[in-house]
Design a protein around this motif. Structure first.
Motif, short mmCIF file in Angstrom:
data_model
loop_
_atom_site.label_atom_id
_atom_site.label_comp_id
_atom_site.label_asym_id
_atom_site.label_seq_id
_atom_site.Cartn_x
_atom_site.Cartn_y
_atom_site.Cartn_z
N SER B 211 -28.55 -30.85 7.98
CA SER B 211 -28.86 -31.40 9.32
C SER B 211 -30.36 -31.41 9.59
O SER B 211 -30.88 -32.28 10.27
CB SER B 211 -28.20 -30.55 10.41
N LEU B 212 -31.03 -30.41 9.04
CA LEU B 212 -32.49 -30.32 9.25
C LEU B 212 -33.25 -31.28 8.33
O LEU B 212 -34.47 -31.40 8.43
CB LEU B 212 -32.96 -28.89 8.99
N GLY B 213 -32.52 -31.90 7.41
CA GLY B 213 -33.16 -32.87 6.52
C GLY B 213 -33.58 -32.29 5.18
O GLY B 213 -34.47 -32.83 4.52
N GLU B 253 -16.25 -40.40 14.00
CA GLU B 253 -15.15 -40.68 14.93
C GLU B 253 -13.83 -40.27 14.26
O GLU B 253 -13.76 -40.12 13.05
CB GLU B 253 -15.08 -42.19 15.24
N ILE B 254 -12.78 -40.18 15.07
CA ILE B 254 -11.45 -39.89 14.52
C ILE B 254 -11.01 -41.07 13.65
O ILE B 254 -11.16 -42.23 14.03
CB ILE B 254 -10.43 -39.68 15.67
N PRO B 265 -13.18 -35.70 12.76
CA PRO B 265 -14.48 -35.56 12.09
C PRO B 265 -15.00 -34.12 12.23
O PRO B 265 -14.52 -33.37 13.09
CB PRO B 265 -15.37 -36.52 12.88
N ASN B 266 -15.94 -33.76 11.39
CA ASN B 266 -16.59 -32.45 11.56
C ASN B 266 -17.36 -32.44 12.88
O ASN B 266 -17.95 -33.46 13.27
CB ASN B 266 -17.56 -32.19 10.40
N ALA B 267 -17.35 -31.31 13.53
CA ALA B 267 -18.01 -31.21 14.84
C ALA B 267 -19.50 -31.54 14.76
O ALA B 267 -20.10 -32.06 15.70
CB ALA B 267 -17.81 -29.81 15.41
N ASP B 268 -20.09 -31.24 13.61
CA ASP B 268 -21.53 -31.45 13.47
C ASP B 268 -21.86 -32.72 12.68
O ASP B 268 -22.96 -32.86 12.15
CB ASP B 268 -22.18 -30.24 12.80
N ALA B 269 -20.89 -33.64 12.58
CA ALA B 269 -21.06 -34.81 11.71
C ALA B 269 -22.31 -35.61 12.08
O ALA B 269 -23.07 -36.05 11.19
CB ALA B 269 -19.82 -35.69 11.77
N ALA B 270 -22.55 -35.81 13.37
CA ALA B 270 -23.69 -36.63 13.78
C ALA B 270 -25.00 -35.98 13.35
O ALA B 270 -25.92 -36.66 12.85
CB ALA B 270 -23.66 -36.82 15.30
#
Lengths: 402, 322
Positions: B211-213, B253-254, B265-270
Motif C-alpha cells: 500500500s505504501l508503494g 467491488e463485490i 473484496p479485501n477491505a484494504d483493496a483500494a
C-alpha cells in the motif's frame, strides 16, 4: 656576562646530552621482533610430531599442525566435522592462533553461541603445553583452553568410551575416602554441572566442560573438592567408578543404578508452580528433541502444566495457533515420594497435536518416559529447576525449569 | 646583548643538529610469497585478475563488525560459492557487451564469504548481508550452500543484487524522480513492525508495505532500500509472479459469480491498488535508469536470471532446448 656563562653551560649540557652511543633495548624493529615471536610460536606448534590435544565443549580434539595446514580429529559428531584446513599465527591484540575456515571449534561454538568462543590468544607457551585465553570473552573470568601433546589413538579411545559415559545412570555421586559428600555430577546433552547441597540447604551448581579422554573424563575448569583440585578421572567400567588422578585423597564418582527415593519436600516444591519448560535431556533422551524438530514444523519446545495436566508443544508461526498437545495428565505422589504420571484417555487440542503425539519424539516422551508405571524420581537441581529420572532406566532423564 | 643573540642562534643550531635518527630501525617486510592454495588460485584466476575483486574467504575478524557473531566458511564451499557468484550474479550481466562494461566498472572490489548467519547483538535476529561503502559485499550463510534449495539460492542472489544496487546508486545516484514518488511513506526503523501477511520471510512482505508503494517491508525503511529491494526482487522474479503481486489491481467491488456467489473484496483493496500504481511508476523509473545510464535492459536481464534460477544445476544451459 654572567648570563652568558649560564647559557654556555646549558649549551654544553645539551650538546653532551645527545649521543649516538645510546644503547637500543632491542636491535630489531617492533615489526621484526613480532614476526620473530609469531614464527617461534608456529615452530612450537609444529615441533616434534606437531600433534596437540585439547578438550573443549565436552569434546576431545586432536590437531596435527603442518607448515600451512592443520588436520583435525575429534570425538565431536562422530568425526563428521573433522577437516584439514589452513591456519595462521597472527597478531592483533596479542599473538593468536587463527583457524582460517570452519573447524570443530566453530561447530561447538554454533551449539552454544552465548557461552563458547573460537578466537584464542596465546597466553603461555612451552614445548609440552600451550595455554590460550579467549579473545572475545568479555567476562572477568575469561575462558582458557589448554593444548597438550597427544596422539590419534587418544581420540580413537575416547570415541569408544564416549557412548559408554553418555549412557550412564543419572546418579553419579562424589565420594572422598569412601565417604559420600554432597556433590553430584549432573551430565546433560551438551551441558555438565556439579550440584552441591550446602549445609544451609542451598543448592549451588558449578558449570564445567566435561571432556572424554582416552581412559576417563577431564573437567575444565578443575573442581575444588575437599581442598583438592581435581581435573582428570580414570573410569573403571566394571565397577562404574571414576577415580581422580593425582590427588592425595581417594576421590571418586560412583555411578549407581539403584532406585532412589525422592523426599516429599521436592515433590511439594515441584507441584507448586504449574508451568514448566523442557530445558534439556540426557544423551539417552536427546532423540526426543531431534525427532520433534524434524516432525513438527517450527518446533520450539515442550511445555508441562503439572497442575492443569497439559503437555504442549510450542511451534510459533504454525497455522492454526502456536501451541498444540494433550491434556488430562495427573501428577501423583507415590508412597516412596516418587512421581507417577497417569493419563486416563486421549484428550488433545491445537492444530498440530497429531504431529507432536505421533512423532517418534512424542512416543518416547509420553509412552517410554512420562507414563512409565515404574514412576519417576524427581531431583531438585536449583531454584525451580528439576531433573526427572526414569526409574526403569536411570540413563533416561530430562531437565525442567519453572 | 649581541653575544646573547649569537649564543641563542648557536643554541638553536645545537637543538636542530644534536639529535638525528639515522640509526632508527627500519622495518623491511618479508617478501610475500604467492599462495599456491587451490582456493586462492581459483579466486585469483576467476575474480582478482578479470574483475580486480579480492575474495576474502580466510577468517579475519577485522572484516566483520564486532557486534555481530559469525563463523567462517567451510573450506569445501569456497569454490562452489565462487561458481555460484559467477553463474548467477555475473554471467547474466555479461550476456551483453554493455553488461560486461557495467560489471567491470561496478563489481565490488572486495567480496567476503561468511559461513554462518550473521547474528546481531540480540543473539537471535540476523543480517542477511551487506555492502560497505560500495566497496565490499558480504555473503552470509554460505555453509548452507545447496543449489537444490530454491530458498537458499534466491536469498543469496537477492542479497547480492540488493547490495549491488547500493553500489550502483552510491556511484551514480538514484534514478531521477524516484525520491519524489512516495516521499512521505518511508518508516525508518518502524519497518520492523510491519506484518508478514503476504510473505513471512525472504523477504518479509505485508499488504501495508505494498500500500505504501514498496515491494517488501524492508523497502519501506528509506528510499535507498526501496530502490535496492525493487531492483533485486524484480530481476529475480518470474514475470507473472511479480505482476500479480505488485502490479495487477485486485477487485475493489463485490464480484458476483454466475452461480450467484458473491466474493467480497479485501477491505484494504483500494489502498493496496494505489500502492501498486506507485510501484509501477518506480519500476519504470528504475528500468529507464538502467537503460539510459548503462544500456542494460532489466527485462532481458530478468529473463536470464530466472532461467538460471529454474536450472540451478545447468545455469549456462541452452535456453532454446528448454
Amino acid at each position: 656576562m654572567k648570563h652568558i656563562y649560564y647559557i654556555l653551560g646549558i649549551c654544553i649540557l645539551l650538546i653532551s646530552s645527545c649521543t649516538d652511543e645510546t644503547e637500543e633495548v632491542f636491535k630489531e624493529s617492533p615489526e621484526v621482533r613480532m614476526s620473530g615471536v609469531l614464527s617461534e610460536y608456529q615452530n612450537i606448534l609444529m615441533s616434534g610430531d606437531g600433534q596437540w590435544l585439547a578438550y573443549y565443549g565436552g569434546e576431545a580434539i586432536l590437531m596435527h599442525f603442518y607448515n600451512d595446514s592443520v588436520a583435525f580429529k575429534s570425538t565431536f559428531n562422530n568425526g563428521n566435522d573433522d577437516r584439514t584446513i589452513t591456519y595462521r599465527v597472527g597478531a592483533s591484540q596479542a599473538p593468536e592462533l587463527i583457524f582460517e575456515t570452519h573447524s570443530v571449534f566453530h561447530s561447538l561454538y554454533e551449539l552454544d553461541r552465548a557461552n563458547r568462543e573460537y578466537e584464542f590468544l596465546f597466553e603461555e607457551i612451552s614445548d609440552t603445553e600451550i595455554t590460550f585465553i579467549s579473545k572475545t570473552d568479555l567476562g572477568a573470568d575469561k575462558t582458557r583452553i589448554v593444548f597438550v601433546k597427544g596422539v590419534p589413538s587418544d581420540i580413537d579411545d575416547a570415541r569408544k568410551l564416549k557412548p559408554i559415559v553418555d549412557s550412564l545412570s543419572y546418579f553419579k555421586d562424589f565420594y572422598v575416602d569412601d565417604n559420600p559428600i554432597n556433590y553430584r555430577l549432573v551430565t546433560l546433552s551438551g551441558k555438565t554441572f556439579v550440584k552441591n547441597i550446602q549445609e544451609d540447604g542451598l543448592i549451588v551448581n558449578t558449570p564445567l566442560d566435561m571432556g572424554i579422554t582416552r581412559d576417563g573424563v577431564i573437567f575444565v575448569p578443575s573442581l575444588e573438592i575437599e581442598g583438592e583440585s581435581v581435573s582428570e578421572f580414570v573410569f573403571d567400567e566394571t565397577s562404574s567408578v571414576f577415580t581422580a588422578k593425582n590427588t592425595s585423597k581417594k576421590i571418586e564418582i560412583r555411578v549407581s543404578e539403584d532406585t532412589h527415593f525422592s523426599n516429599s519436600d521436592v515433590f511439594s516444591k515441584f507441584m507448586e508452580v504449574d508451568f514448566k519448560g523442557l530445558i534439556n535431556t540426557s544423551y539417552s533422551m536427546d532423540s526426543v528433541l531431534t525427532y520433534l524438530r524434524k516432525d513438527v514444523p517450527n518446533f520450539s519446545g515442550v511445555q508441562f502444566y503439572v497442575i492443569r495436566g497439559w503437555t504442549l508443544a510450542y511451534a510459533p508461526g504454525s497455522e492454526g495457533g502456536n501451541w498444540a498437545g494433550l491434556s488430562d495428565f495427573h501428577y501423583n505422589k507415590r508412597d516412596d515420594n516418587n512421581l507417577l504420571i497417569t493419563w486416563d484417555y486421549l484428550v488433545w487440542g491445537g492444530s498440530f497435536w497429531e504431529l507432536f503425539y505421533y512423532s517418534r519424539g512424542g512416543d518416547i516422551l509420553f509412552n517410554e518416559f512420562l507414563l512409565d508405571p515404574n514412576g519417576i524420581y524427581v531431583d531438585e537441581v536449583g531454584s525451580g529447576e528439576y531433573i526427572l529420572v526414569s526409574n526403569t532406566d536411570p540413563s533416561k532423564y530430562i531437565q525442567l525449569n519453572d | 646583548m649581541k653575544n646573547i643573540k649569537i649564543i641563542h642562534i648557536l643554541l638553536l643550531l645545537v637543538f636542530i643538529t644534536s639529535c638525528n635518527d639515522d640509526e632508527a630501525p627500519i622495518y623491511v617486510p618479508d617478501e610475500l610469497e604467492e599462495s599456491t592454495d587451490l582456493i586462492d588460485v581459483y579466486f585469483k584466476d576467476n575474480f582478482l585478475e578479470p574483475y580486480g575483486t579480492a575474495v576474502r574467504w580466510r577468517w579475519d575478524d577485522k572484516l566483520v563488525d564486532n557486534s555481530k557473531r559469525v563463523t567462517p566458511i567451510k573450506r569445501e564451499f569456497c569454490i562452489p560459492m565462487g561458481n555460484f557468484i559467477k553463474n548467477f550474479w555475473i554471467a547474466p550481466f555479461e550476456k551483453t557487451e554493455d553488461g560486461k562494461s557495467f560489471i567491470y566498472e561496478l563489481f565490488p572490489p572486495e567480496v567476503m564469504l561468511i559461513g554462518s548467519p550473521m547474528y546481531n547483538s540480540d543473539g537471535e535476529s540476523i543480517t542477511l548481508g551487506y555492502a560497505d561503502a560500495g566497496v565490499r559485499i558480504t555473503f552470509t550463510q554460505v555453509n548452507e550452500y545447496d543449489l537444490g534449495n530454491p530458498d537458499w539460492v534466491l536469498m543469496q542472489l537477492r542479497t547480492a543484487e540488493h547490495e549491488f544496487g547500493h553500489i550502483v546508486h552510491q556511484n551514480y545516484n538514484l534514478p531521477n524522480g524516484l525520491k519524489e514518488v512516495t516521499p512521505a511513506n518511508y518508516k525508518s526503523n518502524n519497518w520492523l513492525n510491519l506484518a508478514g501477511d503476504v510473505q513471512q520471510s525472504n523477504p518479509r512482505i505485508s499488504r501495508e508495505a505494498i500500500s505504501l508503494g514498496m515491494v517488501s517491508n524492508y523497502g519501506t525503511s528509506d528510499v535507498n532500500e526501496d530502490f535496492c529491494e525493487l531492483l533485486s526482487i524484480y530481476i529475480t522474479s518470474e514475470v507473472a509472479e511479480f505482476e500479480e503481486r505488485y502490479l495487477t489491481h485486485e477487485p475493489e467491488e463485490i464480484i458476483k459469480l454466475d452461480d450467484g456467489t458473491e466474493i467480497e473484496p479485501n477491505a484494504d483493496a483500494a489502498e493496496v491498488n494505489a500502492g501498486r500504481d506507485f510501484i509501477a511508476i518506480k519500476l519504470k523509473l528504475v528500468k529507464d535508469y538502467y537503460w539510459e545510464k548503462f544500456k542494460i535492459d532489466l527485462d532481458v536481464l530478468r529473463d536470464e536470471i530466472v532461467f538460471r534460477l529454474k536450472n540451478p544445476n545447468n545455469p549456462n544451459g541452452d535456453k532454446s532446448d528448454k
